[in-house]
Design an enzyme around this catalytic site. Structure first.
Site, PDB file in Angstrom:
ATOM      1  N   TYR A  55      21.784 -22.066  35.764  1.00  0.00           N
ATOM      2  CA  TYR A  55      21.879 -20.595  35.687  1.00  0.00           C
ATOM      3  C   TYR A  55      23.281 -20.191  35.215  1.00  0.00           C
ATOM      4  CZ  TYR A  55      20.445 -15.826  36.896  1.00  0.00           C
ATOM      5  OH  TYR A  55      20.106 -14.502  36.852  1.00  0.00           O
ATOM      6  N   LYS A 109      25.812 -12.036  37.185  1.00  0.00           N
ATOM      7  CA  LYS A 109      25.096 -11.357  38.278  1.00  0.00           C
ATOM      8  C   LYS A 109      26.037 -11.056  39.447  1.00  0.00           C
ATOM      9  CE  LYS A 109      20.855 -11.091  36.619  1.00  0.00           C
ATOM     10  NZ  LYS A 109      20.415  -9.811  36.043  1.00  0.00           N
TER      11      LYS A 109
END
Ligand code: NAP
Length: 268
Positions: free
Chosen positions: A168, A175
């Site tokens: 990720y 994020k």
């Protein structure tokens, strides 16, 4: 049990009647933004949708028409003039806004695999710009349309912001910025009556998710480890989005709400 819940969900009462919302991030029917838009429309909200480029215009227009969207307009969040024009158009066509759903993110595919330390400067910047900076960039322009009517801004995040999820990588860092932005924006906008929250969704098979290396093994892991012993659906995110857009959540701002079958509570 799940069928009964779905039936209960079908018995809704249009609790967003009279409200107006802008949804950014519909690419196709699998998009989390589409599930959010569907839940908001089901509850009576009047919608504006955006498409990022000409390639997506036709399909987003079609989906928007199915949802009865009032305004369907282009917006690439890396182009400040696109955001200006969008807000101007919504002002002219809808008059005001009660809700914004920010469901957009982008990272180059090559940044979503291997070691995070190899992240490129350009890859880092584009992930931050599209996935995190776009939230305050849109919020501050939309204030004049939202002020004075119990506004709600909702964004989508993932637990890769706070824990290491292999592959990720740069998106996890973006994020983390996004979630911090939610808190700072909640502080800025609370006095103006606008709430800002994030939904931390479990993994859902969408176009963006297909860019993450080994996504299938993430789904299998959640089904094995999460307290509910399953993955979540985009519709479950949509329902929480409707709750956050409504006055039922009027006491909540600056929060990250997990819709992840409980996975976030697990230590092992
Ligand atoms: P999606 O269907 O691919 O939606 C992502 C959207 O962002 C697409 O419409 C994409 O357009 C748009 N976008 C990319 N660059 C943009 C730009 N410069 N300007 C405007 N829009 C742009 O994927 P999704 O999974 O539903 O993602 C929606 C949100 O949910 C994202 O914030 C994502 O991180 C979050 N989320 C997803 C999951 C999951 O497992 N799916 C889990 C947690 C959180 P293009 O298709 O043209 O690039």
């Amino acid at each position: 049990m799940r069928d009964r819940c779905a039936e209960e969900h079908a018995l809704t009462n249009g609790f967003l009647q009279g409200k107006k919302g802008l949804i950014l991030g519909v690419a196709n029917k699998r998009s989390v933004a589409y599930a959010c838009a569907s839940a908001l429309a089901r509850e009576g909200m009047e919608l504006a949708l955006t498409y990022v480029n000409d390639r997506l215009e036709k399909s987003v227009r079609q989906l928007g028409e199915e949802l009865g969207a009032k305004t369907i307009a282009p917006c690439d969040v890396t182009q400040p003039e696109d955001i200006d024009k969008l807000v101007e158009l919504i002002g002219a066509e809808m008059g005001s806004l009660d809700c914004i759903v920010h469901a957009i993110a982008f990272a180059k595919r090559e940044e979503l695999t291997g070691n995070y330390m190899e992240v490129s400067r350009e890859g880092y910047q584009i992930a931050q710009e599209v996935s995190a900076y776009s939230l305050p960039a849109i919020a501050r322009r939309a204030i004049p349309l939202m002020e004075g009517q119990d506004g709600s801004i909702i964004t989508l995040t993932y637990i890769g912001s706070e824990r290491v999820i292999p592959n990720y990588n740069v998106m996890g860092v973006a994020k983390a910025s996004l979630e911090a932005s939610v808190r700072y924006l909640a502080h800025d906008l609370g006095p103006r009556g606008i709430r800002v929250n994030a939904i931390s969704s479990g993994p859902i098979r969408t176009l963006s998710a297909s860019g993450i290396d080994n996504f299938k093994s993430m789904l299998d892991h959640i089904a094995d480890r999460a307290p509910l012993k399953r993955n979540i659906t985009a519709e479950e995110v949509g329902d929480v989005c409707a709750f956050l857009a409504s006055s039922m959540s009027r006491g909540i701002t600056g929060s990250t709400i997990y819709v992840d079958a409980g996975y976030n509570i697990m230590g092992l």
